[in-house]
Design a protein around this motif. Structure first.
Motif: not given
Length: 208
Positions: A116-124, A142-144, A148-153
């Motif tokens: 949810l935190i990563v998805e929140g960053i993508l929304k921001i 993504s490097t870390y 991956e492919n634009g979404e949480y891995s």
């Protein structure tokens, strides 16, 4: 450069009522953080990101759909580990600067988990005018391995909250105090002037 003079200056200025030490030394703490947190927690570190944005509506759903939804809190550092966990690290240069509200949103972020935190960053990132900066953040995530492919891995689904602060009177496991870091610097870099003077300053501030 006389590092004793430099850190002496910081120690003196830190005593002034309006001087903010944290922004001046957070890069020093951030530089050494992946190395000393590795030893303190006995973990392997993949990477570090400063000032991680935590989307407001992600941790406080009542703001979803409002103009405040894509605003953010900032966590001083994100540490990405190799042990199925990430670490939200809050740095304080003064013992009295921790606040209930900060502790609360860190625990709220922890409870939401990495997805949810990563998805929140993508929304921001989609809503923000700072596209270049958010693109760089997403590139680092993504490097870390967190995106991956634009979404949480799926990497590291959980968080721990860690504090770096002057003292740890209750000897809590997830608080790394300045005296411990000072001793660590002296052990790792016994003959380096910069690290020696930094260690002395942290030891002094441990009494703050």
């Amino acid at each position: 450069m006389n590092w004793n003079d430099y850190f002496g200056l910081l120690a003196d200025w830190k005593k002034l009522p309006a001087y903010k030490a944290e922004p001046r030394i957070d890069s020093l703490v951030g530089f050494f953080l992946p190395f000393f947190i590795k030893d303190y927690l006995n973990i392997n570190v993949i990477g570090i990101i400063p000032e991680l944005p935590i989307r407001l509506a992600t941790v406080k759903p009542k703001h979803e759909g409002t103009k405040y939804a894509d605003r953010s809190y900032k966590v001083d550092f994100l540490i990405i580990g190799r042990n199925s966990k990430n670490y939200l690290v809050e740095f304080k240069s003064d013992s009295g600067s921790r606040s209930y509200s900060q502790d609360t949103y860190l625990e709220e972020a922890k409870s939401k988990g990495t997805r949810l935190i990563v998805e929140g960053i993508l929304k921001i990132a989609k809503a923000s005018n700072y596209k270049q900066k958010y693109n760089h953040l997403i590139s680092k995530l993504s490097t870390y391995g967190l995106i991956e492919n634009g979404e949480y891995s799926g990497l590291n689904p959980t968080f721990e909250v860690v504090y770096v602060q002057p003292s740890n009177p209750q000897k809590e496991n997830l608080i790394i105090d300045f005296l411990w870091i000072s001793n660590w610097l002296n052990e790792k870099y016994p003959s380096d002037e910069f690290e020696t003077e930094f260690a002395k300053t942290l030891k002094l501030w441990a009494e703050d």
